[in-house]
Enzyme design. Structure first.
Site, PDB file in Angstrom:
ATOM      1  N   LYS A   1       0.839  -1.194   0.000  1.00 34.26           N
ATOM      2  CA  LYS A   1       0.000   0.000   0.000  1.00 34.26           C
ATOM      3  C   LYS A   1       0.878   1.249   0.000  1.00 34.26           C
ATOM      4  O   LYS A   1       1.977   1.239   0.580  1.00 34.26           O
ATOM      5  CB  LYS A   1      -0.861   0.042   1.272  1.00 34.26           C
ATOM      6  CG  LYS A   1      -1.930  -1.012   1.402  1.00 34.26           C
ATOM      7  CD  LYS A   1      -2.645  -0.852   2.740  1.00 34.26           C
ATOM      8  CE  LYS A   1      -3.700  -1.904   2.958  1.00 34.26           C
ATOM      9  NZ  LYS A   1      -4.895  -1.694   2.123  1.00 34.26           N
TER      10      LYS A   1
ATOM     11  N   ARG B   1     -10.140 -11.690   2.725  1.00 31.98           N
ATOM     12  CA  ARG B   1     -11.078 -12.722   2.270  1.00 31.98           C
ATOM     13  C   ARG B   1     -10.426 -14.099   2.261  1.00 31.98           C
ATOM     14  O   ARG B   1     -11.113 -15.124   2.334  1.00 31.98           O
ATOM     15  CB  ARG B   1     -11.642 -12.357   0.907  1.00 31.98           C
ATOM     16  CG  ARG B   1     -10.660 -12.341  -0.240  1.00 31.98           C
ATOM     17  CD  ARG B   1     -11.145 -11.506  -1.405  1.00 31.98           C
ATOM     18  NE  ARG B   1     -11.130 -10.082  -1.077  1.00 31.98           N
ATOM     19  CZ  ARG B   1     -11.561  -9.129  -1.901  1.00 31.98           C
ATOM     20  NH1 ARG B   1     -12.047  -9.449  -3.085  1.00 31.98           N
ATOM     21  NH2 ARG B   1     -11.513  -7.869  -1.545  1.00 31.98           N
TER      22      ARG B   1
END
Length: 454
Positions: free
Chosen positions: A232, A308
């Protein structure tokens, strides 16, 4: 601190809450008008007793339209001077909402500065369910504390310690599977996501209650998310201590269920897949294909879509018991924030009756949620060419929906499945909601359970 109400006594001072434009209490006398009190939101008028002390106070709530625009206005009352105050509510104000506001307004994150709340205390408003409201506030305080604690103190070890402490508090059974034990236990994707970090990944399993319907809650516990090898930018990393907000909310919910006795009427299981998504030579890579507990293969097209992956193994594990209801809580997608903003988390549910019950309960519990669809037309987007599933479909559209569809593949076997894509963070100061970590969905879930579980 443990949120609670003060004992009522003859020394408790009256606190009137007043909407703008409504008649002021006669007992207040002419002082409020003479002092220019206009009942603006959060405005306080202290009433003198004529002998150098206080006879009470009035708290302004603003125009009645504020009731639908901004909840927990009564939290402004915590700015009153020290002492015990007896709230007197205006006609039509929900006493439970008022009581919860008074407790939530006392929250302070004190781990590093020690500035604990030392202001006014309040008796429980007449008509409020004190047991319910205490439990809601206690669960919320736990969730906020966990999210607000930075990753150097709330890594996988710290989150496990917090979960273990709660298990001891409420009498829940507690087991944990750590490090390479995850491979032996067939939880390979949790291991893959967390293996690069100094603190080992783990699966925390908590159980409370031994009779009644089965409820399984799965909370995402990414204690810090660098994005992995798909790193990020620094601005996007600043809030990533909150990426365990799903686990924090699940723990807050467990505390609420235990404190209200609701857990005595069901079998509650909380599964927390916990990891830090770090960068090292052991990091999982873009392009890797992982095999999940369920046997489905997953192509990793972005290592920053790691939540996820760990949820998938935990959901598959939970579904093997065929619970009556399984719920996942996760700070999962930026797409949900783009669609609905930070205050209104989407939820996904195939069962219309359960979805309607949750939506109505969310409104009643002042814990708003909005239903979004498991849109079958997007299933093809999570099916890549070389594996069963894709963890990060290209294109950038419908990101919250495709993430929910991905998770649903692993929840098959549960009687009903609900997924909440929460934010877990309050970006600006609001009554009862200081800037920082915040629980979302727990009060709504607790209110809905009697209408969903058999």
């Amino acid at each position: 601190m443990t949120p609670d109400f003060a004992a009522d006594s003859a020394d408790a001072l009256p606190l009137w809450a007043a909407w703008k434009g409504d008649p002021l209490p006669e007992a207040a006398g002419p002082w409020p008008v003479a002092s220019g009190f206009s009942a603006k939101p959060g405005e306080i008028c202290l009433l003198p007793d004529g002998a150098g002390g206080l006879a009470g106070a009035i708290l302004g709530l603003g125009d009645r339209s504020m009731a639908n625009r901004q909840r927990f206005l009564l939290a402004h009352a915590t700015a009153l001077p020290q002492g015990t105050w007896r709230p007197i509510l205006p006609e039509g104000m929900d006493p439970d909402e008022a009581a919860l506001a008074l407790l939530l307004g006392q929250y302070r994150f004190t781990r590093y500065k020690g500035a604990a709340y030392a202001g006014a205390r309040f008796t429980c408003p007449e008509g409020a369910d004190a047991t319910l409201v205490r439990a809601q506030a206690a669960g919320e305080f736990l969730t906020r504390d966990l999210i607000n604690t930075p990753a150097n103190d709330m890594g996988p070890d710290g989150l496990e310690a917090a979960a273990r402490a709660l298990a001891d508090e409420v009498g829940a059974a507690f087991t944990v599977t750590t490090g390479t034990e995850l491979l032996d236990a067939n939880l390979p994707m949790i291991h893959a996501v967390g293996r690069a970090a100094e603190q080992a990944p783990r699966l925390i399993d908590m159980r409370l209650g031994d009779t009644g319907p089965r409820l399984t809650v799965v909370g995402k516990g990414v204690c810090f998310d660098t994005g992995g090898l798909d790193l990020k930018p620094s601005a996007s990393m600043l809030l990533m201590k909150k990426d365990m907000g799903g686990a924090a909310t699940a723990l807050g919910l467990l505390r609420m269920l235990a404190m209200t006795g609701a857990a005595d009427r069901m079998r509650v299981r909380v599964l927390l897949p916990v990891a830090e998504n770090s960068v090292s030579a052991a990091s999982f890579r873009p392009g890797d294909v992982l095999t999940s507990r369920k046997g489905l293969t997953v192509e990793v097209n972005n290592t920053d879509a790691e939540g996820r992956l760990i949820l998938a193994d935990a959901l598959a594990l939970g579904a093997e018991e065929s619970p009556d209801l399984m719920i996942s809580l996760a700070t999962l997608t930026g797409a949900a924030r783009v669609a609905l903003g930070p205050d209104l988390p989407p939820f996904y549910c195939d069962d219309d009756a359960a979805a309607d019950a949750l939506f109505r309960a969310a409104a009643a519990a002042r814990d708003p949620l909005w239903r979004m669809p498991f849109w079958a037309g997007y299933e093809a987007q999570i099916e890549p060419a070389i594996a069963d599933l894709d963890n990060a479909p290209s294109g950038g559209m419908a990101g919250s929906i495709t993430a929910a569809l991905f998770l649903r593949r692993f929840a098959q076997g549960a009687g009903r499945y609900i997924h909440l894509d929460i934010y877990g963070w309050q970006p600006v100061l609001a009554p009862g909601r200081p800037k920082g970590g915040v629980g979302q969905g727990a009060r709504a879930i607790m209110a809905a359970l009697p209408h969903i579980l058999p």
